[in-house]
Design a protein around this motif. Sequence first.
Motif, mmCIF file in Angstrom:
data_model
loop_
_atom_site.group_PDB
_atom_site.id
_atom_site.type_symbol
_atom_site.label_atom_id
_atom_site.label_comp_id
_atom_site.label_asym_id
_atom_site.label_seq_id
_atom_site.Cartn_x
_atom_site.Cartn_y
_atom_site.Cartn_z
ATOM 1 N N PRO A 35 -14.700 9.382 12.183
ATOM 2 C CA PRO A 35 -13.311 9.802 11.998
ATOM 3 C C PRO A 35 -13.237 11.091 11.185
ATOM 4 O O PRO A 35 -13.936 11.236 10.184
ATOM 5 C CB PRO A 35 -12.697 8.632 11.236
ATOM 6 N N GLN A 36 -12.388 12.004 11.629
ATOM 7 C CA GLN A 36 -12.183 13.267 10.926
ATOM 8 C C GLN A 36 -10.831 13.218 10.222
ATOM 9 O O GLN A 36 -9.809 12.970 10.858
ATOM 10 C CB GLN A 36 -12.237 14.440 11.902
ATOM 11 N N PHE A 37 -10.832 13.512 8.944
ATOM 12 C CA PHE A 37 -9.632 13.446 8.117
ATOM 13 C C PHE A 37 -8.618 14.493 8.547
ATOM 14 O O PHE A 37 -8.952 15.675 8.697
ATOM 15 C CB PHE A 37 -10.043 13.669 6.656
ATOM 16 N N ASP A 77 -11.086 15.798 -5.146
ATOM 17 C CA ASP A 77 -10.025 15.534 -4.171
ATOM 18 C C ASP A 77 -10.177 14.113 -3.649
ATOM 19 O O ASP A 77 -11.079 13.393 -4.065
ATOM 20 C CB ASP A 77 -9.999 16.568 -3.037
ATOM 21 N N TYR A 78 -9.306 13.707 -2.809
ATOM 22 C CA TYR A 78 -9.296 12.323 -2.349
ATOM 23 C C TYR A 78 -9.568 12.206 -0.854
ATOM 24 O O TYR A 78 -9.347 11.166 -0.268
ATOM 25 C CB TYR A 78 -7.953 11.680 -2.698
ATOM 26 N N LYS A 79 -10.049 13.302 -0.265
ATOM 27 C CA LYS A 79 -10.325 13.273 1.165
ATOM 28 C C LYS A 79 -11.551 12.416 1.439
ATOM 29 O O LYS A 79 -12.605 12.619 0.835
ATOM 30 C CB LYS A 79 -10.559 14.699 1.667
ATOM 31 N N LEU A 80 -11.415 11.457 2.335
ATOM 32 C CA LEU A 80 -12.528 10.587 2.711
ATOM 33 C C LEU A 80 -13.262 11.244 3.874
ATOM 34 O O LEU A 80 -12.714 11.352 4.977
ATOM 35 C CB LEU A 80 -11.979 9.220 3.103
ATOM 36 N N SER A 81 -14.479 11.728 3.612
ATOM 37 C CA SER A 81 -15.255 12.426 4.635
ATOM 38 C C SER A 81 -16.286 11.484 5.233
ATOM 39 O O SER A 81 -17.163 10.995 4.512
ATOM 40 C CB SER A 81 -15.951 13.638 4.026
ATOM 41 N N PHE A 82 -16.189 11.268 6.527
ATOM 42 C CA PHE A 82 -17.084 10.352 7.222
ATOM 43 C C PHE A 82 -18.308 11.065 7.765
ATOM 44 O O PHE A 82 -18.233 12.224 8.208
ATOM 45 C CB PHE A 82 -16.356 9.704 8.405
ATOM 46 N N GLY A 83 -19.427 10.350 7.749
ATOM 47 C CA GLY A 83 -20.584 10.793 8.484
ATOM 48 C C GLY A 83 -20.393 10.497 9.964
ATOM 49 O O GLY A 83 -19.398 9.876 10.360
ATOM 50 N N HIS A 116 0.851 -1.197 0.000
ATOM 51 C CA HIS A 116 0.000 0.000 0.000
ATOM 52 C C HIS A 116 0.881 1.239 0.000
ATOM 53 O O HIS A 116 1.798 1.360 0.809
ATOM 54 C CB HIS A 116 -0.910 0.004 1.222
ATOM 55 N N LYS A 117 0.546 2.189 -0.878
ATOM 56 C CA LYS A 117 1.364 3.393 -1.009
ATOM 57 C C LYS A 117 0.721 4.625 -0.390
ATOM 58 O O LYS A 117 1.349 5.666 -0.293
ATOM 59 C CB LYS A 117 1.649 3.655 -2.493
ATOM 60 N N SER A 118 -0.548 4.505 -0.023
ATOM 61 C CA SER A 118 -1.260 5.652 0.542
ATOM 62 C C SER A 118 -1.519 5.429 2.018
ATOM 63 O O SER A 118 -1.968 4.354 2.429
ATOM 64 C CB SER A 118 -2.585 5.847 -0.201
ATOM 65 N N VAL A 119 -1.236 6.449 2.804
ATOM 66 C CA VAL A 119 -1.510 6.419 4.242
ATOM 67 C C VAL A 119 -2.291 7.678 4.599
ATOM 68 O O VAL A 119 -1.934 8.785 4.173
ATOM 69 C CB VAL A 119 -0.208 6.360 5.070
ATOM 70 N N SER A 120 -3.343 7.488 5.367
ATOM 71 C CA SER A 120 -4.143 8.622 5.824
ATOM 72 C C SER A 120 -4.244 8.578 7.340
ATOM 73 O O SER A 120 -4.201 7.496 7.939
ATOM 74 C CB SER A 120 -5.549 8.574 5.229
ATOM 75 N N TRP A 121 -4.411 9.754 7.927
ATOM 76 C CA TRP A 121 -4.569 9.883 9.377
ATOM 77 C C TRP A 121 -5.922 10.505 9.681
ATOM 78 O O TRP A 121 -6.372 11.431 8.982
ATOM 79 C CB TRP A 121 -3.471 10.765 9.957
ATOM 80 N N TYR A 122 -6.557 9.982 10.750
ATOM 81 C CA TYR A 122 -7.859 10.465 11.167
ATOM 82 C C TYR A 122 -7.865 10.647 12.680
ATOM 83 O O TYR A 122 -7.191 9.919 13.415
ATOM 84 C CB TYR A 122 -8.968 9.467 10.796
ATOM 85 N N GLN A 123 -8.678 11.597 13.123
ATOM 86 C CA GLN A 123 -8.922 11.780 14.549
ATOM 87 C C GLN A 123 -10.377 11.415 14.829
ATOM 88 O O GLN A 123 -11.277 11.876 14.121
ATOM 89 C CB GLN A 123 -8.695 13.251 14.944
ATOM 90 N N GLN A 124 -10.593 10.570 15.816
ATOM 91 C CA GLN A 124 -11.957 10.183 16.160
ATOM 92 C C GLN A 124 -12.195 10.445 17.649
ATOM 93 O O GLN A 124 -11.568 9.823 18.501
ATOM 94 C CB GLN A 124 -12.225 8.711 15.838
#
Lengths: 112, 111
Positions: free
Chosen positions: A43-45, B96-102, A29-37
Amino acid sequence: DAGVTQSPTHLIKTRGQHVTLRCSPISGHKSVSWYQQVLGQGPQFIFQYYEKEERGRGNFPDRFSARQFPNYSSELNVNALLLGDSALYLCASSLDMNTEAFFGQGTRLTVV
Amino acid sequence: GQQVMQIPQYQHVQEGEDFTTYCNSSTTLSNIQWYKQRPGGHPVFLIQLVKSGEVKKQKRLTFQFGEAKKNSSLHITATQTTDVGTYFCAGIRSNDYKLSFGAGTTVTVRA
């Protein structure tokens, strides 16, 4: 194959301190994302990295920063911690920027 | 910015009954994803919908993507205790590629 791994699992910090959270994506996997919950919310991007470049940033202050390393692992840094930064921090990896995300178990950060 | 709204926030279901949770976006989406998070756990991917009007089924779960690619639904039939958890929809905009959660629908099941 190992899933997404995050460290540490739990962390307690004092207001004003700095924290570094780490994430190892699924192999390939080449993509990493961070979220705050925070409790009771989705989860908030925070950030997305792809091929070691920042490709997206959420509505978080400049105290939050991140990077992705040549092996595609990633770090999330938060400076000058506030009580409101207490949350579950989730890392997710994906093959590409637009595909399903696989989440790690998260780091539970408590700021006191 | 993009907002993804989910209703209801809570769903209390008698075991064996059906229910539906709904997701609406303020902007057109390139795709929508659904995740399930068990108490104390992390979000687990369920499905991705890409095409306008797309319908996908996974056993007792039926997912739909609206014609305008702004809304989606998850319908669960014959609810079981294993369905307990919070179901999130998450959308990606075309530019864009931002994944927005409900905010999620938290499901509890009465046996």
